[in-house]
Design an enzyme around this catalytic site. Structure first.
Site, PDB file in Angstrom:
ATOM      1  N   ASP A  36       0.856  -1.184   0.000  1.00  0.00           N
ATOM      2  CA  ASP A  36       0.000   0.000   0.000  1.00  0.00           C
ATOM      3  C   ASP A  36       0.891   1.232   0.000  1.00  0.00           C
ATOM      4  O   ASP A  36       1.911   1.254   0.694  1.00  0.00           O
ATOM      5  CB  ASP A  36      -0.925   0.013   1.230  1.00  0.00           C
ATOM      6  CG  ASP A  36      -2.068   1.009   1.067  1.00  0.00           C
ATOM      7  OD1 ASP A  36      -3.230   0.578   1.034  1.00  0.00           O
ATOM      8  OD2 ASP A  36      -1.805   2.235   0.967  1.00  0.00           O
ATOM      9  N   TYR A 155     -13.652   6.099 -13.353  1.00  0.00           N
ATOM     10  CA  TYR A 155     -13.525   4.926 -12.478  1.00  0.00           C
ATOM     11  C   TYR A 155     -14.336   3.752 -13.039  1.00  0.00           C
ATOM     12  O   TYR A 155     -13.848   2.621 -13.098  1.00  0.00           O
ATOM     13  CB  TYR A 155     -14.023   5.327 -11.091  1.00  0.00           C
ATOM     14  CG  TYR A 155     -14.126   4.215 -10.077  1.00  0.00           C
ATOM     15  CD1 TYR A 155     -12.998   3.726  -9.439  1.00  0.00           C
ATOM     16  CD2 TYR A 155     -15.365   3.680  -9.724  1.00  0.00           C
ATOM     17  CE1 TYR A 155     -13.105   2.735  -8.483  1.00  0.00           C
ATOM     18  CE2 TYR A 155     -15.475   2.690  -8.766  1.00  0.00           C
ATOM     19  CZ  TYR A 155     -14.338   2.212  -8.149  1.00  0.00           C
ATOM     20  OH  TYR A 155     -14.447   1.230  -7.208  1.00  0.00           O
TER      21      TYR A 155
HETATM   22  N1  SER Z   1     -18.301   3.011  -3.858  1.00  0.00           N
HETATM   23  C1  SER Z   1     -17.470   3.285  -4.975  1.00  0.00           C
HETATM   24  C2  SER Z   1     -17.467   4.691  -5.353  1.00  0.00           C
HETATM   25  O1  SER Z   1     -18.417   5.362  -5.047  1.00  0.00           O
HETATM   26  C3  SER Z   1     -17.947   2.529  -6.141  1.00  0.00           C
HETATM   27  O2  SER Z   1     -17.281   1.339  -6.193  1.00  0.00           O
HETATM   28  O3  SER Z   1     -16.546   5.116  -5.987  1.00  0.00           O
END
Ligand code: SER
Length: 339
Positions: A36, A155
């Protein structure tokens, strides 16, 4: 002799902490090797074998890791979450995609040296979905893995692509080589809903209004929720998420018909989370102040996920439905945490 370990990247995040707790309580498990960028919180250190402070983009460090350790399972948790990723999309790509490719290469090398498959456990997310509009979201039945995969966040794109990479490395790696060889990677991924932990707070996610509301109320702090009260997405209590990772890792390969599985527990609108929180903490000061762009992101995430493939193939079942999650896990544990 190389030391036999289970590798966890991003282990200092909230999933990592839960996973370390569980693994350290299980018998006959190899020690955990933590990688990490922030190291590991002191309280967790006694539960792991070794801590490497470093970056998953540091290929020299990963090379050392390959030569010093024998790794048959990798939990690759390191990632920039969805809100952070929108501020730094290129950095998100590096960490979330190149970082994953680097770890897949570690797995290939490990499998080559040991002659045995390496399990690569990868948390994906509800963010891999992209519902085209609110009307469609409202009408859609629980979405299965292959529907509406048109993410609108960096993401989400990163996670979806890495799911495909995992499938590629597992089944099609270097398929045109003169003597095609399997990569040796046994990639297994879970698409998680928003996760809620009683003991830790997430950083940089867009489903965080759930946990933030609860933790703020328990601390006696006011909270302005960044989505509308009618906003609905699926959630899961952290102990179920950890169990899902461990159960998927333990499932016999031949029972798995897919490389990526939805898992989910309960769905509810943000307004109902606020009601549950107010019932438990009557002095909670919760207001709603939707942030247009973050709202826009959550509006593209489905209200419900269909996890029937996981139930069928490896017997997945959440233990914490809405009532148990709040009344037996979240509220009592959070009360204790801030007492
Ligand atoms: N909980 C995460 C986020 O909001 C989604 O995987 O980025």
């Amino acid at each position: 002799m190389r030391t036999k370990v289970i590798l966890i990247t991003g282990a200092n995040g909230e999933v990592g902490h839960g996973l370390i707790e569980q693994l350290s309580s299980m018998k006959n498990m190899p020690a955990v090797l933590v990688l990490d960028i922030r190291g590991l919180e002191p309280a967790m250190k006694s539960k792991v074998g070794e801590v490497l402070v470093g970056d998953i983009l540091d290929t020299r460090l990963l090379g050392t890791l390959i030569s010093e350790y024998e790794i048959d399972t990798i939990y690759h948790l390191a990632a920039l979450l969805s809100t952070h990723s929108e501020f730094r999309p290129e950095a998100a790509h590096r960490v979330n995609v190149q970082g994953t490719v680097n770890l897949l290469e570690v797995a290939i090398e490990q499998a080559r040296i040991s002659g045995r498959p390496v399990k690569f456990i990868f948390p994906s997310s509800v963010a891999a979905y992209g519902m085209p509009d609110l009307e469609t979201k409202k009408k859609a039945p629980p979405v299965s893995e292959d529907q509406f995969t048109m993410p609108t966040t960096m993401y989400g794109c990163n996670k979806l692509y890495c799911e495909h990479l995992g499938r590629y490395y597992t089944h099609y790696y270097r398929q045109l080589a003169d003597a095609p060889q399997r990569s040796g990677i046994d990639f297994r991924s879970l698409r998680f809903p928003g996760l809620i932990s009683a003991t830790t707070l997430p950083t940089g996610g867009t489903s965080d209004y759930g946990p933030e509301m609860l933790h703020a109320a328990a601390k006696g702090a006011p909270y302005a929720c960044f989505v509308r009260p009618d906003t609905e997405i699926p959630f899961m209590a952290m102990p179920d998420a950890i169990r899902a990772l461990l159960e998927l890792a333990a499932a016999p390969r031949e029972t798995l018909s897919r490389t990526v599985y939805n898992v989910t527990s309960f769905s509810l609108p943000a307004g109902e989370i606020a009601d549950l929180v107010r019932a438990a903490f009557p002095s909670a000061e919760i207001t709603f102040d939707p942030h247009p762009q973050r709202q826009g992101i959550v509006d593209t995430w489905p209200a419900q996920m269909d996890d029937s493939a996981a139930r069928r193939d490896w017997g997945w079942q959440p233990h914490y439905d809405l009532q148990r999650a709040f009344h037996e896990y979240l509220i009592p544990t959070i009360r204790q945490r801030y007492a």
